[in-house]
Design a protein around this motif. Structure first.
Motif, PDB file in Angstrom:
ATOM      1  N   THR A  62      -3.827   2.624  -5.827  1.00 44.68           N
ATOM      2  CA  THR A  62      -3.119   1.445  -6.336  1.00 44.68           C
ATOM      3  C   THR A  62      -2.362   1.811  -7.603  1.00 44.68           C
ATOM      4  O   THR A  62      -2.680   2.798  -8.273  1.00 44.68           O
ATOM      5  N   THR A 107      -9.058   1.834  -5.066  1.00 41.72           N
ATOM      6  CA  THR A 107      -9.882   0.699  -4.657  1.00 41.72           C
ATOM      7  C   THR A 107     -11.228   1.207  -4.140  1.00 41.72           C
ATOM      8  O   THR A 107     -11.409   2.392  -3.868  1.00 41.72           O
ATOM      9  N   PHE A 161      -2.146  -4.524  -4.563  1.00 37.19           N
ATOM     10  CA  PHE A 161      -1.186  -3.423  -4.636  1.00 37.19           C
ATOM     11  C   PHE A 161       0.010  -3.798  -5.506  1.00 37.19           C
ATOM     12  O   PHE A 161       0.428  -4.946  -5.574  1.00 37.19           O
ATOM     13  N   ALA A 171      -2.272  -3.886  -9.623  1.00 36.65           N
ATOM     14  CA  ALA A 171      -3.737  -3.927  -9.567  1.00 36.65           C
ATOM     15  C   ALA A 171      -4.323  -4.046 -10.968  1.00 36.65           C
ATOM     16  O   ALA A 171      -3.688  -3.685 -11.967  1.00 36.65           O
ATOM     17  N   ASP A 201      -8.148   3.310  -1.304  1.00 40.78           N
ATOM     18  CA  ASP A 201      -6.693   3.243  -1.337  1.00 40.78           C
ATOM     19  C   ASP A 201      -6.176   3.416  -2.764  1.00 40.78           C
ATOM     20  O   ASP A 201      -6.756   2.880  -3.719  1.00 40.78           O
ATOM     21  N   THR A 260     -12.299   0.861  -1.308  1.00 47.51           N
ATOM     22  CA  THR A 260     -12.132   1.361   0.059  1.00 47.51           C
ATOM     23  C   THR A 260     -11.318   2.649   0.114  1.00 47.51           C
ATOM     24  O   THR A 260     -11.025   3.151   1.191  1.00 47.51           O
ATOM     25  N   ARG A 287       0.827  -1.207   0.000  1.00 51.55           N
ATOM     26  CA  ARG A 287       0.000   0.000   0.000  1.00 51.55           C
ATOM     27  C   ARG A 287       0.861   1.255   0.000  1.00 51.55           C
ATOM     28  O   ARG A 287       0.601   2.202  -0.748  1.00 51.55           O
ATOM     29  N   ASN A 328      -8.982  -3.420  -8.353  1.00 52.83           N
ATOM     30  CA  ASN A 328      -9.027  -4.344  -7.222  1.00 52.83           C
ATOM     31  C   ASN A 328      -7.980  -3.927  -6.197  1.00 52.83           C
ATOM     32  O   ASN A 328      -7.329  -2.894  -6.352  1.00 52.83           O
ATOM     33  N   GLU A 329      -7.778  -4.731  -5.180  1.00 54.40           N
ATOM     34  CA  GLU A 329      -6.902  -4.337  -4.073  1.00 54.40           C
ATOM     35  C   GLU A 329      -5.543  -5.024  -4.114  1.00 54.40           C
ATOM     36  O   GLU A 329      -4.871  -5.145  -3.088  1.00 54.40           O
TER      37      GLU A 329
END
Length: 406
Positions: A146, A140, A108, A111, A144, A142, A64, A105-106
């Motif tokens: 990427t 993402t 890192f 992605a 974050d 949430t 991250r 997507n998540e």
């Protein structure tokens, strides 16, 4: 009026002077009613410099935080390019990947784009502005940041073009199109006027660095024509599309590629029972480690024991080693070897279908050059051979000369 997405790589925007040159070129080629989106990478070696900064702090991988760091490179480029357009008298606005509506997507550091909602891009285009979008990045669900992995700006450009339903997507590079092999390695390499999505995807997957594989996948999925051309000339480059529109089918093989970012893993003495292969490769897949060139062999002296050989990217070696050593605790392999001094050379061409002798010619070219083949892998439109890495250049030239005689 046309809606065009143009992508410029790091070498094209490496200095303030080059950024101004890109801005001038875009404006010179723009018709009065055209809507233009420009996607750019970080300047020159910025991404490498940022990686070096992280390595000066720690040798651990912080996915991250690394993405938070690397995404800043493109933000410098987009801001400077938007300023360049303004200086030349045309309104422009810079946007990060997530401001442009790109979601991922998540995973890192590599992605995958899961969606694009370019409402803000449309708003600025309709206001008469050129929109400058940061490549290589997204957001993402949430919140974050990427990054999409090396070459991810190509993917950004095609995704934006697809999301906007653009007329086409132009990828500007330091070469003037797609060649039958890397012209820096094979002096006799031939520039192609066009190539199909499937052929380009296979070439990109097997080591042709001019296009990112996922960008070609997106182009194929959305039927987005991609024009690969030079930043430094005005000549037509190579078009990537579904089918040939002109007579360019005289060569059965379309390209010869090589990839030195390869490691060979041998898992030795594995019990031959149902579920073993699934356990090994599903565990690697869960860690987002791509596996290629899988070979399984049964030992002649003990048919209950098998050996597995496969290849991965060198960057995935530390994580793969850790995973396999842990699996060994429950599976009790007799051995695990990892070799990084290998390279993959491949021939690609849709014309291989229905043309016997392609494999024999490939192996013959390597044999004549005295190059040993360690592993062979095939698909409908490609043949790949794993060889010693210090033989890669010689191998590519030998195979290219066999199929594309001067």
């Amino acid at each position: 009026m046309a809606l065009i997405v143009k992508k410029f790589g790091g070498s094209s925007v490496a200095t303030p002077e080059k950024i101004m040159a890109v801005a001038r070129r875009v404006l010179q080629e723009k018709n009065p009613d055209d809507k233009i989106v420009v996607v750019v990478s970080a300047m020159g070696d910025t991404t490498d410099d940022l990686v070096s900064l992280a390595e000066a702090i720690t040798d651990k991988t912080y996915g991250r935080e690394m993405d938070m760091l690397l995404a800043t490179g493109e933000q410098v480029s987009i801001a400077l390019l938007a300023m360049a357009f303004a200086k030349l008298g045309h309104p422009a606005v810079s946007m990060t990947g997530f401001q442009a509506g790109i979601t991922t997507n998540e995973t890192f550091n590599k992605a995958k784009i899961t969606g694009i909602t370019p409402d803000r891009v449309w708003q600025e285009l309709n206001a008469g502005k050129i929109v400058v979008v940061a490549g290589f990045q997204g957001l993402t669900k949430t919140g974050d940041i990427t990054t999409l992995g090396r070459g991810g700006s190509d993917t950004t450009a095609v995704a934006v073009a697809a999301g906007l339903k653009a007329d086409h997507c132009e990828i500007y590079t330091d070469v003037d199109g797609i060649y039958s092999s890397d012209p820096r390695v094979v002096p006799t390499a031939r520039r192609m006027k066009e190539i199909t999505y499937n052929e380009m995807l296979e070439m990109a997957r097997l080591g042709a660095g001019v296009m990112h594989p996922r960008s070609v996948e997106l182009g194929k999925h959305y039927g987005m024509p991609i024009h690969v051309r030079s930043t430094f000339t005005r000549e037509t480059g190579t078009f990537i599309r579904e089918e040939y529109t002109m007579e360019e089918k005289e060569f059965v093989i379309r390209g010869v590629t090589h990839d030195t970012n390869v490691a060979k893993i041998a898992v030795l003495g594995v019990p031959d029972r149902p579920g073993i292969a699934y356990k090994i490769f599903s565990t690697l897949a869960e860690a987002n480690i791509d596996v290629d060139m899988i070979v399984q062999s049964v030992r002649a002296m003990d048919k209950h024991i098998i050996d597995m050989v496969f290849t991965i990217s060198q960057g995935d070696v530390p994580q793969a080693r850790s995973i396999l050593e842990k699996l060994n605790e429950e599976m009790d392999f007799s051995g695990l070897t990892i070799e990084e001094k290998v390279a993959k050379v491949s021939v690609v061409g849709a014309g291989m279908l229905g043309n016997p002798g392609i494999a024999a010619a490939t192996f013959g070219a390597l044999a004549d050059a005295g190059i040993n083949i360690e592993v062979i892998s095939t698909s409908e439109i490609s043949i790949s051979c794993l060889i010693e890495s210090d033989k890669a250049k010689e191998a590519v030239n030998a195979i290219h000369n066999r199929f594309f005689p001067a």
